[in-house]
Design an enzyme around this catalytic site. Sequence first.
Site, PDB file in Angstrom:
ATOM      1  N   ASN A  45       0.825  -1.209   0.000  1.00 47.99           N
ATOM      2  CA  ASN A  45       0.000   0.000   0.000  1.00 47.99           C
ATOM      3  C   ASN A  45       0.859   1.257   0.000  1.00 47.99           C
ATOM      4  OD1 ASN A  45      -2.288  -1.574   0.137  1.00 47.99           O
ATOM      5  ND2 ASN A  45      -2.682  -1.212   2.301  1.00 47.99           N
ATOM      6  N   ARG A 373      -9.674  -4.996 -14.417  1.00 52.03           N
ATOM      7  CA  ARG A 373      -8.560  -5.827 -13.937  1.00 52.03           C
ATOM      8  C   ARG A 373      -8.947  -7.276 -14.142  1.00 52.03           C
ATOM      9  NH1 ARG A 373      -5.400  -2.103 -11.398  1.00 52.03           N
ATOM     10  NH2 ARG A 373      -6.446  -0.507 -10.154  1.00 52.03           N
ATOM     11  N   ARG A 403      -4.618   1.396 -13.566  1.00 52.56           N
ATOM     12  CA  ARG A 403      -3.283   1.629 -13.005  1.00 52.56           C
ATOM     13  C   ARG A 403      -2.667   0.351 -12.439  1.00 52.56           C
ATOM     14  NH1 ARG A 403      -3.945   6.160  -9.758  1.00 52.56           N
ATOM     15  NH2 ARG A 403      -2.960   7.613 -11.176  1.00 52.56           N
ATOM     16  N   HIS A 433     -14.725   1.996 -15.757  1.00 47.34           N
ATOM     17  CA  HIS A 433     -14.559   1.277 -14.499  1.00 47.34           C
ATOM     18  C   HIS A 433     -15.799   0.435 -14.167  1.00 47.34           C
ATOM     19  CE1 HIS A 433     -13.810   1.162  -9.977  1.00 47.34           C
ATOM     20  NE2 HIS A 433     -12.681   0.726 -10.478  1.00 47.34           N
ATOM     21  N   TYR A 466     -11.303 -10.136  -2.046  1.00 46.47           N
ATOM     22  CA  TYR A 466     -12.060  -8.881  -2.026  1.00 46.47           C
ATOM     23  C   TYR A 466     -13.539  -9.210  -1.822  1.00 46.47           C
ATOM     24  CZ  TYR A 466      -8.178  -6.330  -4.340  1.00 46.47           C
ATOM     25  OH  TYR A 466      -6.979  -5.755  -4.675  1.00 46.47           O
ATOM     26  N   ARG A 562     -13.796   2.243   3.880  1.00 51.18           N
ATOM     27  CA  ARG A 562     -12.554   1.506   4.115  1.00 51.18           C
ATOM     28  C   ARG A 562     -11.332   2.408   4.072  1.00 51.18           C
ATOM     29  NH1 ARG A 562     -11.159  -1.438  -0.638  1.00 51.18           N
ATOM     30  NH2 ARG A 562      -9.502   0.062  -0.953  1.00 51.18           N
ATOM     31  N   HIS A 590     -14.638  -4.093  -0.376  1.00 48.91           N
ATOM     32  CA  HIS A 590     -14.552  -3.436  -1.686  1.00 48.91           C
ATOM     33  C   HIS A 590     -15.889  -2.983  -2.281  1.00 48.91           C
ATOM     34  CE1 HIS A 590     -13.341  -3.290  -6.078  1.00 48.91           C
ATOM     35  NE2 HIS A 590     -12.387  -2.590  -5.511  1.00 48.91           N
TER      36      HIS A 590
END
Length: 702
Positions: A45, A373, A403, A433, A466, A562, A590
């Site tokens: 992170n 992703r 990213r 997204h 997740y 979160r 998530h």
Amino acid sequence: MSTEKLYIEKELSWLSFNERVLQEVADKSVPLIERIRFLGIFSNNLDEFYKVRFADVKRRILINQERGGNDNSKHLLTKMQTKALKLNERFDELYNELIREMARRRIFLVNETQLSDAQKKWAKKYFHREVLPHLTPLLMRDDIDVLEFLKDEYAYIAVELKQPQHSQYALIEIPTDHLPRFIIMPEQKGKRRKTIILLDNIIRYCLDDLFSGFFDYQQLNGYAMKMTRDAEYDLGHEVDHSLLEQMSEGVSQRLTAMPVRFVYQRDMPQEMLNFLCGKLQISNYDSLIPGTRYHNFKDFITFPNLGRDYLENKPLPPMKCADFDGFANKFDAIRKQDILLYYPYHTFEHISELVRQASFDPKVISIKINIYRVAKDSRLMNSLIDAVHNGKSVTVVVELQARFDEEVNIEWSRTLTEAGVEVVFGAPGLKIHAKLLLISRRENDEIIDYAHIGTGNFHEKTARIYTDFSLLTADADLTREVRNVFGYIENPYRPVRFNHLVVSPRNSRKELYRLIDNEIANAQAGKKAALTIKVNNLVDKGLVNKLYSASNAGVTIKMIIRGMCSLVPGIDGVSDNIKIISIVDRFLEHPRVIIAHNDGDPAVYISSADWMTRNLDHRIEVAAPVRDPRLKQRIIDIVNLHFIDTVKARWIDKEMSNSYVPRGNRKKVRSQIAIYDYLKNIEKQTKYQKRKEQLREDEPNV
């Protein structure tokens, strides 16, 4: 109006989130090996923080200097550096504590000075057989541009080749892309102990074997170092360059971007440190951090368990959703009723199997999907290729600018294109997204659409760690608008209207404001008014201000956030009615969920979008209403279980104290375990009900 500060800087709030991750390392109720792995999560992170958040603030400072302007960014950068250094100090304390904890359980993480004679012989053999072929020292001569060669995904050993009059320097990349970081050494006879050595330390022990015979030196010294680069890239605007080519170039630019952080072993000689800082062009705005002899702690995410099973979390096997039971295929089940999956409690196999069935089902005519992703070895992606081979029309919208996943997505784009899949990259300036899948089937001379609308990615691996919702539906109102989203992606300048879905950047801000305003109106009319919100990040000032207005009007607001949170709860006259918690536990929280009381008829939405300006105004995101009453109640129940958590819930407050929600005299409730038990019970009841129905159908007519 209160004079208290109304907004928390998102960068400082992000560091506060990572402090919550570090709390998991400190929590002695967490199994030991899991605590060590949380060190890796914290480190990973922090790497991303420097690449993105820190780099962005540094860039703002440099741009303002160029323009002769002035803002608060320098002061913010100082606060960020101070907080990050404090977290690093705590990290080092906890690391040393965990090393001692492991030793008490006869698991030893040793360095090169702690090896027995037998282990030294083994280490030498391992080095020459496995490690040496992957090592090529980079000599740091005056004419060498070190920045051109260094990678920010790797740790290095900076080597001092010392002579009486002067020293020569070299860099060795620790080859973790070829070899494991943690080397398990053979057990010693008569000793009931497990020994692990880092690859770094095997290299340190054998430095002389690498350099002798080529260089003259009296002494060799190795010091750990690591550099983090700015993760942004500048895309070209040449008309003759495809987006795929531009993205490939952009990722290459990232590899040579300027550093924003340099971490070095704190006993590195000052002369060597000065030399490296000069070579790396470290500026006054970069973070120069003294550390231990180990960097790239993100590898600790995969730290092996050589001890008993209790040193890891007890497995929670993913469940199969009983709503699919008794049907010949997935489509029949979805047509019967909407189905809600919640990962990782439910298995992602349901989605992989849905696409696999679609790939050869003679009734299926087309498949459309968004990819943000995805796993490198994705079964789902291979099923899409199979679908093309079976004559289906397949369209895959690939977001090349996801990213840190750009390279995987670029590679999949090429693979899909070569297989005959229609690959779409979307509109410039709008990241895609959304998490959509649309399968069209010809049934009795009619085209029936089946849609997936989710909060998470189509990624088999992250779906195991997740938490995310997937809504599967054949509801024509929703599937028609999912089809319109795909049309909007391919032509964002064509007029389109959404009456059911909430789609960024078309109507998200307007619809979110409408939901909040509706609760404000109810509160002002003396009715019960409440909002429950679960997101990863809340930093959009427009939404923060709207929530302040709702609180002031008497709307009860509960939130689970979160990560970053710019809203300050508990300010008199501003946010008295807002309570916020954060859950950090074994699974990464998530999903994005909105629940409005709506005068007793709850409006429930699941969404791909966080409450950030970029997600509302500069990305294509989709939120969907959950219409089935039993699924609405299920989401409400799941979210409410978080609010009774007495183990992993922390308060979000103006001090960013990260204090745990006090348990008081209440029983221990760990929400992620409670949710698993809740869903397990639902699946058990559904199976029981289906068996009863089947028995009734099988009974002979009397």
